[in-house]
Enzyme design. Structure first.
Site, PDB file in Angstrom:
ATOM      1  N   ASP A 204      18.783  -9.943 -28.772  1.00 55.06           N
ATOM      2  CA  ASP A 204      17.592 -10.391 -29.503  1.00 55.06           C
ATOM      3  C   ASP A 204      17.992 -11.358 -30.618  1.00 55.06           C
ATOM      4  O   ASP A 204      17.378 -12.412 -30.789  1.00 55.06           O
ATOM      5  CB  ASP A 204      16.853  -9.175 -30.071  1.00 55.06           C
ATOM      6  CG  ASP A 204      15.593  -9.553 -30.825  1.00 55.06           C
ATOM      7  OD1 ASP A 204      14.861 -10.468 -30.387  1.00 55.06           O
ATOM      8  OD2 ASP A 204      15.331  -8.924 -31.880  1.00 55.06           O
TER       9      ASP A 204
ATOM     10  N   GLU B 188       7.052  -2.428 -32.192  1.00 53.06           N
ATOM     11  CA  GLU B 188       6.794  -3.096 -33.472  1.00 53.06           C
ATOM     12  C   GLU B 188       5.575  -4.012 -33.430  1.00 53.06           C
ATOM     13  O   GLU B 188       4.831  -4.093 -34.391  1.00 53.06           O
ATOM     14  CB  GLU B 188       8.001  -3.965 -33.859  1.00 53.06           C
ATOM     15  CG  GLU B 188       9.234  -3.198 -34.239  1.00 53.06           C
ATOM     16  CD  GLU B 188      10.380  -4.151 -34.523  1.00 53.06           C
ATOM     17  OE1 GLU B 188      10.265  -4.925 -35.483  1.00 53.06           O
ATOM     18  OE2 GLU B 188      11.360  -4.113 -33.769  1.00 53.06           O
ATOM     19  N   ASP B 189       5.402  -4.717 -32.313  1.00 50.30           N
ATOM     20  CA  ASP B 189       4.418  -5.800 -32.269  1.00 50.30           C
ATOM     21  C   ASP B 189       3.103  -5.450 -31.584  1.00 50.30           C
ATOM     22  O   ASP B 189       2.210  -6.296 -31.523  1.00 50.30           O
ATOM     23  CB  ASP B 189       5.033  -7.022 -31.562  1.00 50.30           C
ATOM     24  CG  ASP B 189       6.216  -7.588 -32.317  1.00 50.30           C
ATOM     25  OD1 ASP B 189       6.413  -7.216 -33.496  1.00 50.30           O
ATOM     26  OD2 ASP B 189       6.961  -8.403 -31.729  1.00 50.30           O
TER      27      ASP B 189
ATOM     28  N   HIS C  47      11.796  -4.834 -26.001  1.00 51.04           N
ATOM     29  CA  HIS C  47      12.394  -4.458 -27.288  1.00 51.04           C
ATOM     30  C   HIS C  47      11.457  -4.559 -28.493  1.00 51.04           C
ATOM     31  O   HIS C  47      11.634  -3.836 -29.460  1.00 51.04           O
ATOM     32  CB  HIS C  47      13.680  -5.247 -27.543  1.00 51.04           C
ATOM     33  CG  HIS C  47      13.445  -6.679 -27.904  1.00 51.04           C
ATOM     34  ND1 HIS C  47      13.234  -7.658 -26.949  1.00 51.04           N
ATOM     35  CD2 HIS C  47      13.382  -7.292 -29.105  1.00 51.04           C
ATOM     36  CE1 HIS C  47      13.064  -8.809 -27.551  1.00 51.04           C
ATOM     37  NE2 HIS C  47      13.148  -8.619 -28.863  1.00 51.04           N
TER      38      HIS C  47
END
Length: 186
Positions: free
Chosen positions: A74, A12-13, A8
Site C-alpha cells: 500500500d 477504514e473507507d 485493505h
C-alpha cells in the site's frame, strides 16, 4: 493475501464491519485487513503516531507477516502516486517512508522495494537534489558501463584461470544511496 491486499482500505473507507468482511471473505482475510487498518490509525500527535505506528507494525508482523506485506505494498503504491498530494503532505509521507518503511523492507530482505522507497522518498523530499543526482548519473553511465563490462570479463577470466567458475556482476548505486554517501563526505 491478494484478497486482503485488494480490500485493505475497506474497513477504514466504507461502512463495512469486520464481521461482515469475515462472513464474506473469511476470518483470515478479515484479520489481515483489520491488522492493516490498525496500522493506519490516526493518533493525536505526529510523534506519537510515528512511534505507535511503528510498534503496531512490529506487533502485527509477529502475528501475521502478511499484514506488513500488504501495508508495504500500500505504501509503495502511495509513493508511486505521491505527486497528487500537496507539498507538505508529500514531505511528511516521504519522511515516514524513509524513516520507517524502507528500513522495514530492508529488514525483511526486500531490497528492490527498499531501493524504490528510498529513491521515491528522496525525490519527494528533495526534488532538486534528486534531479541533479539523476542527471549526473545519467551523464556518467555511458562511460562507466563499458568499463564495468570489461572489468567484469577480466575478473571472470582471472577466476577461471584459478579454477573458480563464477559470474561477476555489478549494480549501479541508487540515487538516495549516492546522496547519503555525499552527505557523509561533507
Amino acid at each position: 493475501s491478494i484478497v486482503a491486499g485488494l480490500l485493505h482500505d475497506v474497513l477504514e473507507d466504507t461502512g463495512i464491519t469486520k464481521a461482515s468482511l469475515s462472513s464474506s471473505f473469511g476470518e483470515e482475510v478479515s484479520q489481515i485487513v483489520d491488522g492493516v487498518s490498525k496500522l493506519s490509525t490516526i493518533f493525536k500527535s505526529r510523534e506519537q503516531a510515528q512511534a505507535e505506528n511503528f510498534q503496531k507494525m512490529a506487533m502485527a508482523t509477529a502475528k501475521d507477516l502478511r499484514v506488513i506485506l500488504v501495508k508495504l505494498a500500500d505504501r509503495l503504491h502511495n509513493m508511486r502516486t505521491i505527486g497528487v498530494h500537496a507539498s507538505e503532505n508529500r514531505r511528511r509521507i516521504a519522511r515516514e517512508t524513509l524513516d520507517f518503511y524502507a528500513p522495514i523492507a530492508n529488514r525483511l530482505g526486500m531490497y528492490n522495494m527498499k531501493v524504490e522507497f528510498e529513491d521515491l522518498g528522496f525525490e519527494a523530499l528533495y526534488p532538486l537534489r534528486s534531479d541533479r543526482i539523476r542527471r549526473a548519473v545519467s551523464a556518467a553511465r555511458g562511460n562507466r558501463s563499458a568499463l564495468m563490462d570489461e572489468l567484469g570479463k577480466s575478473l571472470e577470466a582471472g577466476l577461471r584461470r584459478e579454477g573458480i567458475d563464477a559470474t561477476v556482476f555489478g549494480r549501479e548505486k541508487h540515487h538516495y544511496s549516492i546522496y547519503q554517501k555525499m552527505k557523509k563526505c561533507l
